[in-house]
Every structure is written in structure tokens, then in C-alpha cells.
Design an enzyme around this catalytic site. Structure first.
Site, PDB file in Angstrom:
ATOM      1  N   CYS A 131     -28.252  39.804  43.955  1.00 47.12           N
ATOM      2  CA  CYS A 131     -27.468  40.987  44.333  1.00 47.12           C
ATOM      3  C   CYS A 131     -26.974  41.785  43.126  1.00 47.12           C
ATOM      4  CB  CYS A 131     -26.313  40.594  45.243  1.00 47.12           C
ATOM      5  SG  CYS A 131     -25.437  39.128  44.726  1.00 47.12           S
ATOM      6  N   ILE A 399      -2.856   5.312  -7.727  1.00 44.55           N
ATOM      7  CA  ILE A 399      -3.082   5.475  -9.166  1.00 44.55           C
ATOM      8  C   ILE A 399      -2.198   6.622  -9.651  1.00 44.55           C
ATOM      9  CG2 ILE A 399      -4.811   5.933 -10.940  1.00 44.55           C
ATOM     10  CD1 ILE A 399      -6.764   4.997  -8.471  1.00 44.55           C
ATOM     11  N   ASP A 439      -7.332  20.410 -15.300  1.00 43.59           N
ATOM     12  CA  ASP A 439      -6.231  20.465 -16.266  1.00 43.59           C
ATOM     13  C   ASP A 439      -6.597  19.691 -17.533  1.00 43.59           C
ATOM     14  OD1 ASP A 439      -4.591  21.894 -14.502  1.00 43.59           O
ATOM     15  OD2 ASP A 439      -3.845  20.055 -13.565  1.00 43.59           O
ATOM     16  N   THR A 456       0.556  20.543 -13.418  1.00 45.84           N
ATOM     17  CA  THR A 456       1.174  21.545 -12.546  1.00 45.84           C
ATOM     18  C   THR A 456       2.501  20.974 -12.065  1.00 45.84           C
ATOM     19  OG1 THR A 456      -0.994  22.242 -11.866  1.00 45.84           O
ATOM     20  CG2 THR A 456       0.827  22.906 -10.454  1.00 45.84           C
ATOM     21  N   ILE A 460       2.283  21.132  -4.260  1.00 43.93           N
ATOM     22  CA  ILE A 460       2.289  21.193  -2.795  1.00 43.93           C
ATOM     23  C   ILE A 460       2.140  19.759  -2.299  1.00 43.93           C
ATOM     24  CG2 ILE A 460       1.048  22.062  -0.791  1.00 43.93           C
ATOM     25  CD1 ILE A 460       0.196  24.367  -2.886  1.00 43.93           C
ATOM     26  N   ILE A 480      -6.538  24.139  -1.850  1.00 48.41           N
ATOM     27  CA  ILE A 480      -6.469  22.989  -2.752  1.00 48.41           C
ATOM     28  C   ILE A 480      -7.329  21.883  -2.154  1.00 48.41           C
ATOM     29  CG2 ILE A 480      -4.221  23.453  -3.788  1.00 48.41           C
ATOM     30  CD1 ILE A 480      -2.963  21.648  -1.668  1.00 48.41           C
ATOM     31  N   SER A 481      -7.595  20.840  -2.940  1.00 48.47           N
ATOM     32  CA  SER A 481      -8.465  19.788  -2.404  1.00 48.47           C
ATOM     33  C   SER A 481      -7.711  18.510  -2.086  1.00 48.47           C
ATOM     34  CB  SER A 481      -9.608  19.511  -3.377  1.00 48.47           C
ATOM     35  OG  SER A 481      -9.087  19.311  -4.666  1.00 48.47           O
ATOM     36  N   GLY A 482      -6.468  18.388  -2.534  1.00 46.18           N
ATOM     37  CA  GLY A 482      -5.713  17.192  -2.207  1.00 46.18           C
ATOM     38  C   GLY A 482      -4.248  17.375  -2.551  1.00 46.18           C
ATOM     39  N   THR A 497      -6.572  13.696   0.627  1.00 49.22           N
ATOM     40  CA  THR A 497      -7.529  14.706   0.170  1.00 49.22           C
ATOM     41  C   THR A 497      -8.228  15.356   1.354  1.00 49.22           C
ATOM     42  OG1 THR A 497      -9.357  13.142   0.035  1.00 49.22           O
ATOM     43  CG2 THR A 497      -8.006  13.388  -1.939  1.00 49.22           C
TER      44      THR A 497
END
Lengths: 508, 128
Positions: A131, A399, A439, A456, A460, A480-482, A497
Site C-alpha cells: 500500500c 610502581i 617527560d 606534571t 588529573i 590523556i592515556s592514564g 589506563t
């Protein structure tokens, strides 16, 4: 004392005394309650605020050959069309499907475009039936060409609403606008003493079927809105938090673009500024007293949007008189405030509605049904699989680096453990900073010997009690990665991470 | 007056601003600054009796001075006077009038652009 019918007769005769809610407050103060309740027939209210829970039902008419639309886009904004063949519901907060436009021109903007009389593009797809054979359509439509364009807003005119601040050290972009870091500002959204449901806090006159001002047209209250709550704390008769709200409807073809606006809360999304005004018939002294409420007597809570959980902590209570002065004290500091809803427009709406009644173009209604006054609380949505907290993540061996570690020692530690981040802590494991492999490379390149020179210091972090989903958002937002996991005493407990999180989401 | 000072790379390590403040009777306020070894710009507000001499000194020292006039502009059609911008302005250049019309003050604006980005109807533009 008076009835709605008597008031309507006075409106017809041109004798009705109509004042705005702001005028009512001063009238009662100056002339007393008894006198004012006798004198005034109608109090008009108004609000012009960002009301995300808004939208419109559109009926496009049938094409030839006909189509049963299953996905519909108007100027690139998807409207829900899982209802019959050529109907769709366009929601205000729907972003544009074109990523370059995205949040800048969403459902709310298309609603405004239509009300302004502009032509918009309709694109629809379909699976095709016997239809309805057509499977795709692309054409131009306008408000005039639509059979119906009915605004139906499931949750408008919140009775009261919390003000917002942000205790974190980053700027937050929310539906309460931009919130500056460290409690840098406060935003609030209620119109205060002009706001409709604060002038009839027990719903003595406002109810299902009440005729109202909606975006410049005569609209109606359909009933209580979604997330309606009755069992809330009150002060001076009015709720100190969200509580009641309304589901509204109105004909978009009658609306005026001066009283409705598509908007975008930055990095949050589209929202619709809705202009609504409700008349309150002054039937007795009790109702008159409620409409005479002043900004000083209406309290709300300032809450911390820095906490991204369902319950946000209250920073302090505040009344609308304080908020409207432009600054408010938070922890001994004067903080600037922003209204978010337009007080100027709210007053214009209350005056416009008054004008309609004065001219005999608008008559009052008695509700067909009362709104609920008890027994309603807002239930939360429980996630059946409880959210995973940071502390639930399986941590690797901890660590750490000390501030007086040599750069080459730190480099060795990273290589040995194949890690890219190392939290730097004091003797009690309290976080001092973070150092990454980048760093270290930087330190070598510039002949720097001390870890404290390259780490740093503004880190965060993740807290143990935070849900992993909140951390995923934080990693994404800060690119950021971790990040280090911190306990209540700011001691480092581990690292989380991006890989840990993607493993969790990809796994089980 | 408000002006942009443009520093070329050859002069970024000279103490021109401190000489300026020591030697002339002026009021001097740094509103924005972005200067690197590659040169840069500084937005300043300068006033006081010896303003004209001070500007001559700056130009002699090799700084290009570009006065600015209109900084912030509100589109009256688009603005709904919601006031979302008011608390974001760091210099109180945006204030509500008695009737809650949002007023922006060109003289006070430092052009940071925070209001522009946060305006729900994109009604504020910063132009020079």
C-alpha cells in the site's frame, strides 16, 4: 468568593481586573490581602526558559506514490516516525546528523525555523509495502504545507529548579550553561515570583485542560508532566526543588517566533526556549495570598554539578531575591550569578497574556481534572548490572617514583615494567605529580637532572569510589592515556589506563 | 584607550614595558598577553597625563600599536536576554538593566570571547 464563570463575565464586559504576578506581590503588600483579593480577578504569570523536554508532532500529508516513512529527517535532524505513515515527532534536543552542524542546529532550531515560516527539507526512508510502495522521498515543506504541527511538550514549567555551581578545577558545560571552575559562577533557571507553578503551588486552579499562553498562541495543559513529584520539602508553601511540572500542547501555526527560540547549550546540545504564561483566577483570599509570593520567599538549593552522580550535594540554600542581585556568597566569596531563563521575556509574556484578557480575547477555564497533590515521587533508574567502580579494577603492582629520584632511575623503572606513567609521591605515598615517558625524553633532551623539574604537578586523578564510566569520560575529555587512583587521604593506590578500561568494556 | 601592541621577535627580550612604566606618568593595565620568542601580542589599556608621549616611546622602540574601538556586539534580533553570559564575564562588561535587558559595555570588554562561546543563541560577537 468568586467563580471562574463570574470572572469570564467580567472579562466579556471589559471589567475584569488583571495584574501580573509581580504587580500582585506589591499590591498585597500595599493594600492588604483582603482588599486585593476582592479587587483583582486574574493574576498572569510567565516564564521563558530552556525546556529540553519539548517537541512537536508533524503530519506531512501523503505523497503520490505514497510512502510509509520509517526514518525521517528535517533539515538533517531526525524525527521519530514509528507512528503510522506520515506522522513524526520532532524532539527539541535531537542533534543534526551532519557532524559539521551537530549541536549547533538541532530539533529546537528546526521548530523555530518552521514557526518563522521558513522552508525546510524533508528526507525520509521507507521499507516499502503493497500500500506504500515508495522507499525514499526528498522534498521541501513549510509550516503552511503541513496538515498539523502540534507542539507537545512532555515536561515544561518546572515548579522550581536547583541552581548550579561547579567545585572542580575545570570548566563544565552543562544544561545549566557554562559553569566556571572552583565555584566561579552560579546559574539558576526559575523565573521566581513570576513562574506559573510557584504562584499556585497546590494546583488549586491550574489543572488538566487549563487554557494557557504557549509561545504566543493559546495552548492547553494536557496534565501533569513526566517526572512529576508531589512529596517534596516546602517552604512558605512552595517546593524548594523540582516537584510539579506540566505537559503542554499548542498549535505551532498560531505561534509567534518572538516567544519561542531554538538554542544550544555549548558542548551540551540543542534545547528549546519555551515561552509559557498561565492565568490564575483569584477565587478567594487563599489563592490571592499564594499569588502574592515574592522572590525572597521562594527558596531553592545551589547544587554542585562537579559531582557527576545522580545525587549532587547541596552547597547552600538561596532565595531568588539573593540570586537576582547578581552575586551570591559561597564559602565567604562573592560569586556572580546568571539567570539562564529570560526574566525580561517572562514579564513580557505575563503582560501579553494580561493584554489578551483585558481585550476579551482570552477566557479562563476550570480544570477538567486536578493535578496530583500527593503520593508521587521520582523513582530512579537502577542499572541491573551495578556500575563498576575504580576500586573494582584489578590493579597491577604499584610502581611509584620519589621526587629526588634520578632521571635515569625513573627511565629504567619505566622500561623494566613497560609502563608510560609513573606517579610521583612523598614518603606517605601522597601524590605530588606524575611523570610520563615523554617527560623523561624531554628531561634528557634539555639536560634536566631533577624529576621535580619535568613532572606534571597538576594531575588529573581518579577516586576509588568513582564509576569506571565517569573515568572513561575523563580520559577522553582530557586526551590523556592514564591517571592515578587516589584514596580519601590523597594517597596513591594505583594507576588506571585507557587500556584497562577498554579491556573491561571489550571483555566479559 | 585600549590597544593591541605587536612585538616582533627582535624585541621580545627587551624590557620595554618596565621602561615605559618607570619613565612616564601613565596608568597601564595588561588585559591579555601572548608573547613567545617568536613575537606576540598584548592587549593593554593606557591612560594618564603622559599617555601620548608613552605611545610615541612604544612606537620608537619598535612596537606596533593598533587602537581598538568596538570589541563586543550583541545581535538584538538573536538575543533573548537570558543572561547566561552575565556571570561568565571576567570584567563585568555584561550586566542586566533594570528590566533585565542584557547590556554589554564596549569600554570594559577585553575580548576574551567567553560569552561568545557560551551564548545559547549565538547572539554575542567579538569584533575589532
Amino acid at each position: 468568593m468568586k467563580t471562574v464563570e463570574e470572572i469570564n463575565q467580567r472579562i466579556k464586559d471589559g471589567d475584569a481586573v488583571v495584574v501580573t504576578a509581580a504587580e500582585m506581590t506589591s499590591l498585597v503588600k500595599d493594600n492588604g490581602l483582603k482588599e486585593t483579593a476582592k479587587e483583582v480577578d486574574v493574576v498572569t504569570t510567565g516564564t521563558f526558559g530552556a525546556m529540553c523536554s519539548s517537541g512537536a508532532f508533524l503530519n506531512f500529508g501523503h505523497s503520490d506514490p505514497p510512502i510509509k516513512m520509517s526514518r525521517t529527517f528535517i533539515n538533517g535532524v531526525e524525527a521519530y516516525s514509528g507512528l503510522a505513515a506520515v506522522d513524526a515527532y520532532l524532539g527539541a534536543t535531537q542533534p543534526n546528523r551532519n557532524p559539521d552542524v551537530g549541536l549547533e542546529h538541532g530539533g529546537a532550531h528546526v521548530i523555530e525555523d518552521l514557526i518563522r515560516g521558513e522552508e525546510v527539507e524533508l528526507y525520509a526512508e521507507a521499507y516499502g509495502t503493497d500500500c506504500y510502495p515508495l522507499t525514499e522521498i526528498k522534498t521541501q515543506i513549510s509550516l503552511e504545507s503541513l496538515n498539523q504541527a502540534i507542539m507537545v511538550n512532555p515536561r515544561n514549567c518546572y515548579q522550581n529548579y536547583a541552581a548550579a555551581t561547579n567545585s572542580t578545577d575545570e570548566t563544565l558545560y552543562t544544561y545549566m550553561g557554562t559553569l566556571l571552575p572552583n565555584n566561579g559562577n552560579v546559574s539558576y533557571s526559575s523565573a521566581g515570583e513570576l513562574s506559573p507553578l510557584l504562584n499556585d503551588p497546590y494546583f488549586q486552579t491550574i489543572g488538566t485542560g487549563t487554557r494557557i499562553f504557549l509561545c504566543g498562541a493559546q495552548g492547553y495543559i494536557m496534565g501533569e508532566g513526566t517526572q512529576f513529584a508531589t512529596d517534596v520539602e516546602r517552604k512558605n508553601g512552595v517546593p524548594v526543588s523540582t516537584a510539579g511540572n506540566l505537559m503542554l500542547k499548542g498549535d505551532m501555526k498560531e505561534m509567534d517566533a518572538d516567544f519561542v527560540r531554538g538554542a544550544t547549550m555549548p558542548k551540551y546540545g540543542p534545547t528549546l526556549y519555551v515561552g509559557a504564561g498561565i492565568p490564575i483566577p483569584v477565587l478567594n483570599e487563599e489563592i490571592a495570598k499564594r499569588t502574592a509570593i515574592s522572590d525572597e520567599e521562594i527558596e531553592c538549593r545551589i547544587i554542585d554539578y562537579g559531582v557527576t552522580r545522580r545525587s549532587k550535594p547541596t552547597v547552600r540554600p538561596a532565595n531568588y531575591h539573593e540570586l537576582k542581585t547578581g552575586t551570591i556568597e559561597l564559602d565567604g566569596v562573592e560569586v556572580p550569578t546568571s539567570p539562564l531563563s529570560s526574566h525580561k521575556k517572562a514579564l513580557e509574556i505575563a503582560l501579553e497574556l494580561k493584554k489578551w484578557i483585558d481585550k476579551g480575547e482570552f477566557y479562563l477555564t476550570s480544570p477538567v481534572e486536578k493535578l496530583p497533590t500527593e503520593g508521587l515521587v521520582v523513582k530512579p533508574l537502577e542499572i541491573q548490572k551495578p556500575s563498576i567502580l575504580v576500586k573494582d579494577l584489578k590493579g597491577e603492582a604499584l610502581i611509584l617514583a620519589r621526587p629526588n629520584d634520578q632521571i635515569n632511575e625513573v627511565a629504567q623503572k619505566m622500561v623494566k615494567n613497560s609502563i608510560n606513567h609513573l606517579p610521583v609521591v612523598d614518603e606517605r605515598n601522597k601524590l605530588l605529580g606524575i611523570v610520563t615517558s615523554w617527560d623523561i625524553a624531554n628531561a634528557v633532551a634539555h639536560g634536566k637532572k631533577n624529576l621535580t623539574d619535568v613532572m606534571t604537578k597538576k594531575v588529573i586523578i581518579a577516586r576509588e569510589e568513582e564509576p569506571v564510566d565517569v573515568i572513561a569520560r575523563r580520559i577522553d575529555k582530557n586526551k590523556i592515556s592514564g591517571l592515578p587512583v587516589i584514596d580519601k587521604d590523597n594517597r596513591v593506590k594505583g594507576m588506571v589506563t585507557a587500556e584497562d578500561i577498554s579491556r573491561l568494556i571489550g571483555g566479559d | 584607550m585600549k590597544a593591541w601592541l605587536t612585538f616582533s621577535p627582535s624585541i621580545v627580550n627587551r624590557a620595554i614595558i618596565s621602561d615605559l612604566v618607570k619613565n612616564f606618568e601613565i596608568t597601564f593595565n595588561i588585559l591579555r598577553a601572548d608573547i613567545t620568542p617568536k613575537g606576540g601580542k598584548m592587549l593593554i589599556e593606557i591612560g594618564g597625563k603622559q599617555r601620548k608621549q608613552a605611545i610615541k616611546f612604544l612606537e620608537k622602540e619598535g612596537i606596533k600599536l593598533t587602537p581598538i574601538k568596538k570589541v563586543v556586539k550583541k545581535d538584538e534580533e538573536k538575543c533573548i536576554d537570558c543572561g547566561a553570559c552575565i556571570s561568565l564575564c571576567p570584567v563585568k562588561a555584561i550586566c542586566p538593566a533594570d528590566d533585565w535587558t542584557v547590556d554589554v559595555d564596549d569600554q570594559l570588554c577585553i575580548g576574551c570571547g567567553f560569552c561568545t562561546f557560551s551564548c545559547p543563541t549565538r547572539a554575542i560577537k567579538v569584533t575589532e
